[in-house]
Enzyme design. Structure first.
Site, PDB file in Angstrom:
ATOM      1  N   GLU A 148      12.230 -17.702 -11.721  1.00 32.41           N
ATOM      2  CA  GLU A 148      11.977 -18.902 -11.249  1.00 32.41           C
ATOM      3  C   GLU A 148      12.740 -20.267 -11.802  1.00 32.41           C
ATOM      4  OE1 GLU A 148       7.650 -20.190 -11.174  1.00 32.41           O
ATOM      5  OE2 GLU A 148       8.506 -22.184 -10.401  1.00 32.41           O
TER       6      GLU A 148
ATOM      7  N   CYS B 147     -13.209 -23.763 -27.056  1.00 33.83           N
ATOM      8  CA  CYS B 147     -12.348 -24.556 -28.344  1.00 33.83           C
ATOM      9  C   CYS B 147     -12.964 -25.624 -28.616  1.00 33.83           C
ATOM     10  CB  CYS B 147     -10.732 -24.321 -27.708  1.00 33.83           C
ATOM     11  SG  CYS B 147      -9.713 -24.459 -29.112  1.00 33.83           S
TER      12      CYS B 147
ATOM     13  N   GLU C 296     -11.427 -33.912 -37.551  1.00 31.52           N
ATOM     14  CA  GLU C 296     -10.401 -34.227 -36.693  1.00 31.52           C
ATOM     15  C   GLU C 296     -10.786 -35.571 -35.993  1.00 31.52           C
ATOM     16  OE1 GLU C 296      -9.798 -31.888 -33.060  1.00 31.52           O
ATOM     17  OE2 GLU C 296      -8.132 -33.155 -32.125  1.00 31.52           O
TER      18      GLU C 296
ATOM     19  N   HIS D  46      -9.742 -19.426 -26.059  1.00 30.23           N
ATOM     20  CA  HIS D  46      -9.576 -19.881 -24.747  1.00 30.23           C
ATOM     21  C   HIS D  46      -9.571 -18.467 -23.675  1.00 30.23           C
ATOM     22  CE1 HIS D  46      -8.325 -24.035 -24.919  1.00 30.23           C
ATOM     23  NE2 HIS D  46      -7.956 -23.742 -26.239  1.00 30.23           N
TER      24      HIS D  46
ATOM     25  N   GLU E  71      -9.962 -18.388 -20.746  1.00 32.31           N
ATOM     26  CA  GLU E  71      -9.766 -18.614 -19.456  1.00 32.31           C
ATOM     27  C   GLU E  71      -8.219 -18.020 -18.975  1.00 32.31           C
ATOM     28  OE1 GLU E  71     -10.112 -20.995 -21.678  1.00 32.31           O
ATOM     29  OE2 GLU E  71      -8.728 -22.623 -21.442  1.00 32.31           O
TER      30      GLU E  71
HETATM   31  N1  GLN Z   1      -8.743 -30.348 -31.084  1.00 31.17           N
HETATM   32  C1  GLN Z   1      -9.400 -29.406 -31.650  1.00 31.17           C
HETATM   33  C2  GLN Z   1      -8.545 -28.367 -32.534  1.00 31.17           C
HETATM   34  O1  GLN Z   1      -7.518 -28.859 -32.532  1.00 31.17           O
HETATM   35  C3  GLN Z   1      -9.661 -28.398 -30.333  1.00 31.17           C
HETATM   36  C4  GLN Z   1      -8.510 -27.812 -29.638  1.00 31.17           C
HETATM   37  C5  GLN Z   1      -8.533 -27.048 -28.256  1.00 31.17           C
HETATM   38  O2  GLN Z   1      -9.670 -27.121 -27.663  1.00 31.17           O
HETATM   39  N2  GLN Z   1      -7.717 -26.414 -27.660  1.00 31.17           N
HETATM   40  O3  GLN Z   1      -9.014 -27.525 -33.171  1.00 31.17           O
END
Ligand code: GLN
Length: 548
Positions: free
Chosen positions: A142, A382, A406, A519, A521
């Protein structure tokens, strides 16, 4: 060159957002249904080396593959529609191509020659396509962007040359265009398609098949007209009609004869397609018995493209539960101390998705608290897991001021923090990560193994004790707080094989409260819904019944 792989190039005309990615994925699905093996590659004209650093507001989700590549969200469609195993070789950008050419130039590989777009850049592009030769029956490529963009010219030139390099019957060009219905004229218009094909021919590419995106099936007369002006067979003019569910696309294409035409033009002998699984899937999607409302408490809430895989995974989770999943996007910034019950009033399950940056953090923590206290199913992905840990630490374990470093560099209790050094199970090496690590280069990315503890929600879902899931984050759970949180009732149900990295947490005495550092998903498929999404939807459905 001695290989049997066939190549299909898919370009788009008139305007963007016509669904080129979905069309490519659906073609992959159709070819697989005929017993062929495929892979799909995306060539993106932008200059970023990969989409990892791009703002999801602008570009949509960053899709992560097993090998840890941060790729275009179209690769998500490719994986959901086909069995292709995708990785870094499935997504090339102008930036990545130039990066490679310039590195070669610096190394002196060009022996003093002048390095030019043609042939050096175009050769590099062709080489990246050829990486898939001999690995599958058909490579679908693509090309991002729209015909007429200056950025995509080197890619188009490369695919033009490609057919000259190969046998003609090994290469096919498919062009996706728009055939709009103009209400005042009471008819569909073919002119945009004619112009788009003219543009394509001016750079030397004659399309073999036209996919015409439109809101109604095109009549034979319209098809004849398009065929005449664009110099393709009438049976190569395919209606790409708007559909309600994306998983209908392969069936619509098949009805229009697309897969027959492709195998005919590529001279492939293939069995008749087996499309029953797609038909059954569609039947289930079209006739659900129940419905639940899932509140997605996030930051990029006004752009559903940012959560593409998540939205799909939630929809997949509904399928085995016979349930339609309504997504309510809730801006975390709008959630305050006193209005949680109002904002979340119609919600049967709360999901806090992945994310970066401070904005909305307090609202997400409040949403997690509200779900925990009111027995509403909670799924933290996450960042959503990190939020749940912070909330639990503060409000149950009594660790005042607990936070993720963070968001609060000076927190007295960094329950989520940057792990300075960690043992990477995958490569068997020590990894270092700190505040100075290059942005984009310091994340834990891609598939990592995880051990599931017995008698947990996670085990109930997965039914196995070792899993592999994909990651994309910098911060981790801080093991210094593990004992204290465990004593307060937090369960660590998924841990890396060496015991160092906490991957899943859950809360006892709650119908379904789970957070995962990865993740899930990215690995959900319509035909194989992800177990965590399936169970989250099941719990939300149960909650919705209680609600009545
Ligand atoms: N900000 C968070 C980290 O870096 C979570 C990152 C995310 O949810 N993908 O660990």
């Amino acid at each position: 060159m001695g290989f049997n792989t066939k190549f299909i190039f898919i370009t788009g005309g008139v305007l963007s957002s016509l669904g080129k990615g979905l069309a490519s994925a659906a073609i992959g699905a159709l070819l697989e249904s005929r017993g062929l093996t495929v892979t799909i590659q995306k060539l993106d004209p932008y200059i970023n080396v990969d989409p990892g650093t791009m703002n999801p507001f602008q570009h949509g989700e960053v899709f992560v593959t097993d090998d840890g590549s941060e790729t275009d969200l179209d690769l998500g469609h490719y994986e959901r529609f086909t069995n292709a195993k995708l990785g870094s070789n499935n997504n090339f950008t102008t930036g990545k191509i130039y990066h490679s050419v310039i590195s070669k130039e610096r190394r002196g590989d060009y022996l003093g020659g002048t390095v030019q777009v043609i042939p050096h850049i175009t050769d590099e592009i062709k080489d990246s396509i050829m990486l898939h030769a001999d690995t599958v029956d058909v490579v679908i490529v693509e090309i991002g962007g729209t015909i007429g963009d200056i950025e995509s010219l080197p890619f188009l030139e490369a695919i033009r040359q490609f057919r000259a390099d190969q046998k003609k019957e090994d290469v096919l060009y498919i062009h996706l265009t728009l055939v709009p219905y103009i209400a005042t004229a009471g008819e569909v218009k073919t002119k945009p398609t004619q112009h788009s094909v003219k543009e394509l021919r001016s750079i030397g590419i004659q399309p073999d098949i036209l996919l015409c995106r439109t809101d109604r099936f095109l009549s034979k007369d319209i098809k004849k007209k398009i065929a005449l002006f664009c110099d393709v067979g009438v049976d190569a003019v395919i209606t790409a009609k708007d559909v309600e569910h994306i998983y209908e696309v392969p069936l619509v294409f098949h009805k229009e004869g697309l897969d027959d035409k492709i195998v005919e033009l590529l001279n492939i002998w293939a069995r008749a397609p087996r499309l029953e699984p797609w038909e059954e899937l569609l039947e289930k999607l079209q006739h659900p018995q129940h419905a639940v409302n899932i509140g997605i408490v996030g930051k990029y809430v006004n752009l559903t493209e940012s959560y593409k895989s998540l939205n799909e995974a939630l929809c997949h989770g509904g399928i085995p539960n016979n349930c339609k999943v309504n997504l309510l996007f809730i801006d975390a910034d709008k959630i305050g101390e006193t209005n949680c019950n109002k904002v979340l009033a119609d919600v049967h399950g709360v999901l806090v998705p992945g994310g970066f940056g401070q904005r909305g953090t307090d609202g997400k923590i409040l949403a997690a608290k509200y779900a925990r206290e009111n027995n509403i199913p909670y799924f933290g992905i996450c960042l959503g897991m990190q939020i749940a840990v912070v909330e639990f630490a503060r409000n149950i374990a009594g660790i005042a001021g607990a936070h993720s470093s963070e968001f609060d560099k000076k927190t007295p209790h960094p329950v989520i923090y940057l792990m300075r050094e960690w043992y990477d199970d995958k490569t068997g090496t020590m990894q270092k990560r700190d505040i100075h690590s290059e942005k984009g280069g310091s994340m834990r990315l891609g598939a990592y193994p995880c051990r599931i503890q017995p008698d947990t929600l996670a085990y109930k879902a997965y039914q196995t004790d070792e899993i592999s899931e994909r990651h994309r984050h910098r911060y981790e759970f801080n093991n210094e707080y593990k004992m204290k949180l465990e004593q307060s009732g937090l369960t660590f149900s998924g841990i890396s094989p060496n015991g160092e990295l906490i991957e899943i947490i859950e809360i006892k005495n709650h119908p379904w409260f789970l957070g995962c550092q990865f993740h899930p998903e990215f690995k959900s498929r319509p035909m194989a819904p992800h177990p965590l999404f399936r169970d989250f939807i099941r719990a939300s459905l149960e909650y919705s019944k209680k609600d009545q």
